[in-house]
Motif scaffolding. Sequence first.
Motif: not given
Length: 116
Positions: A15-18, A64-74
């Motif tokens: 979570a804290n990574g890049a 849904t993580i692999e579809d690329g629609t989620l932002d990093q903060p989420t």
Amino acid sequence: MQDVNAQIAMLIKTANGAGAPPQVVKALLEEAVSSIRAMRDEIERWPSPNVKDAVFGLEEVAATIEDGTLDQPTIAATLIDAADMLRDLHIVLDSGTEIEVKETIPLEPPSNRYPA
């Protein structure tokens, strides 16, 4: 199932990574969901049937993580949520705390509480 403390540490580190690869996040969340359910079974406590189980949110992000629609903060917030759930359950299991649910007495409507 890996050691819970190691699992929690990996979730927080990710979570804290890049921006970990989506496949890694998905695998972490799926393992967290599996561990959470196993721990709930062990203490015989499950979510109330009249509320949405927080684990569903973890599963939705994993799906849904692999579809690329989620932002990093989420993504980061979801990983932290998973770590938090695991930590809470681990504390209950490790401490031997027993949870007892009692029926509550409903309060009267506010208008009837204080007579005029």
